[in-house]
Design a protein around this motif. Structure first.
Motif, PDB file in Angstrom:
ATOM      1  N   ARG A 153       0.828  -1.213   0.000  1.00 23.37           N
ATOM      2  CA  ARG A 153       0.000   0.000   0.000  1.00 23.37           C
ATOM      3  C   ARG A 153       0.864   1.266   0.000  1.00 23.37           C
ATOM      4  O   ARG A 153       0.465   2.294  -0.550  1.00 23.37           O
ATOM      5  N   ALA A 154       2.043   1.175   0.611  1.00 19.35           N
ATOM      6  CA  ALA A 154       2.944   2.333   0.665  1.00 19.35           C
ATOM      7  C   ALA A 154       3.774   2.480  -0.601  1.00 19.35           C
ATOM      8  O   ALA A 154       4.507   3.459  -0.751  1.00 19.35           O
ATOM      9  N   GLY A 155       3.674   1.510  -1.511  1.00 24.18           N
ATOM     10  CA  GLY A 155       4.400   1.581  -2.771  1.00 24.18           C
ATOM     11  C   GLY A 155       5.879   1.296  -2.652  1.00 24.18           C
ATOM     12  O   GLY A 155       6.670   1.797  -3.467  1.00 24.18           O
ATOM     13  N   MET A 156       6.269   0.467  -1.677  1.00 27.47           N
ATOM     14  CA  MET A 156       7.682   0.135  -1.530  1.00 27.47           C
ATOM     15  C   MET A 156       8.136  -0.722  -2.708  1.00 27.47           C
ATOM     16  O   MET A 156       7.383  -1.570  -3.210  1.00 27.47           O
ATOM     17  N   ALA A 157       9.374  -0.520  -3.148  1.00 35.19           N
ATOM     18  CA  ALA A 157       9.891  -1.224  -4.329  1.00 35.19           C
ATOM     19  C   ALA A 157       9.991  -2.721  -4.101  1.00 35.19           C
ATOM     20  O   ALA A 157       9.797  -3.516  -5.019  1.00 35.19           O
ATOM     21  N   ASP A 158      10.310  -3.122  -2.870  1.00 32.74           N
ATOM     22  CA  ASP A 158      10.478  -4.540  -2.541  1.00 32.74           C
ATOM     23  C   ASP A 158       9.524  -4.894  -1.405  1.00 32.74           C
ATOM     24  O   ASP A 158       9.876  -4.746  -0.231  1.00 32.74           O
ATOM     25  N   PRO A 159       8.319  -5.359  -1.717  1.00 29.76           N
ATOM     26  CA  PRO A 159       7.334  -5.661  -0.674  1.00 29.76           C
ATOM     27  C   PRO A 159       7.805  -6.715   0.331  1.00 29.76           C
ATOM     28  O   PRO A 159       7.474  -6.627   1.517  1.00 29.76           O
ATOM     29  N   GLU A 160       8.578  -7.683  -0.139  1.00 27.49           N
ATOM     30  CA  GLU A 160       9.040  -8.719   0.790  1.00 27.49           C
ATOM     31  C   GLU A 160      10.021  -8.140   1.799  1.00 27.49           C
ATOM     32  O   GLU A 160       9.972  -8.464   2.995  1.00 27.49           O
TER      33      GLU A 160
END
Length: 204
Positions: A153-160
């Motif tokens: 939801r925050a748009g982080m490049a690497d969700p993991e």
């Protein structure tokens, strides 16, 4: 007659405290996922929030209960998730993101006015002006499932990587889980009286 413990082993007793707080937001998860959505009110019964993802008198044991085989039916003391907006701001800052919305971590209640909300001990009672009462079971330990949703939801490049960061950086800031001791209806803006029980450290 019982022997008293040595003086140097006597527990320090912290007396009962009372605080005043306020409900800043109410949320429910009415689908098949833990993510919540803003609600007009929460109708609380003995099984939790009516129609909520975490509702139920009982639940199935998971990774938080390694002393039971997974899937064992047990009492549901995790009916309600409570967070502090201030603590979510701290976690977001640690993760390097703009914000963490309560919905992303499956929160049902945002409570304001209680310093260090996540550190309230088990047994704390929350008396809502509308008549409902919740009893705190424990801290809500951060997990990768919520962390992954936060990262997405925050748009982080690497969700993991974001999921792992949340599990580490939100420790003792993730809020609380509680169960319904007395049914009622809770609404945003409602006053809350917080009763912190007598506390001590058991040393054996």
């Amino acid at each position: 007659m019982f022997d008293l413990p040595p003086a140097d082993r006597e527990a320090e007793i912290v007396p009962v405290r009372k605080l005043s707080a306020r409900v800043a937001g109410v949320f429910s998860a009415t689908g098949d996922h833990f993510e919540t959505h803003a609600a007009g009110e929460l109708v609380l019964g003995y099984d939790g929030i009516e129609g909520d993802f975490h509702a139920g008198i009982t639940r199935r044991a998971g990774g938080r209960e390694p002393w039971y085989p997974r899937g064992t039916e047990m009492r549901n003391a995790r009916q309600i998730s409570i967070v502090s907006a201030d603590e979510m701001v701290v976690v977001a800052g640690r993760m390097g993101i703009a914000a963490i919305e309560p919905e992303w971590v499956g929160a049902n209640l945002v409570v304001e006015g209680v310093p260090n909300l996540s550190m309230l001990p088990a047994g704390t009672l929350l008396f809502f002006k509308g008549g409902a009462t919740l009893k705190v079971d424990a801290q809500n330990h951060p997990c990768r499932y919520a962390g992954r949703l936060v990262a997405e939801r925050a748009g982080m490049a690497d969700p993991e990587a974001g999921a792992l960061a949340f599990a580490k950086l939100a420790k003792r800031l993730r809020g609380l889980v509680a169960w319904v001791e007395k049914p009622g209806t809770v609404r945003a803006g409602e006053a809350v009286s917080v009763r912190i029980p007598e506390q001590w450290i058991y040393r054996g």
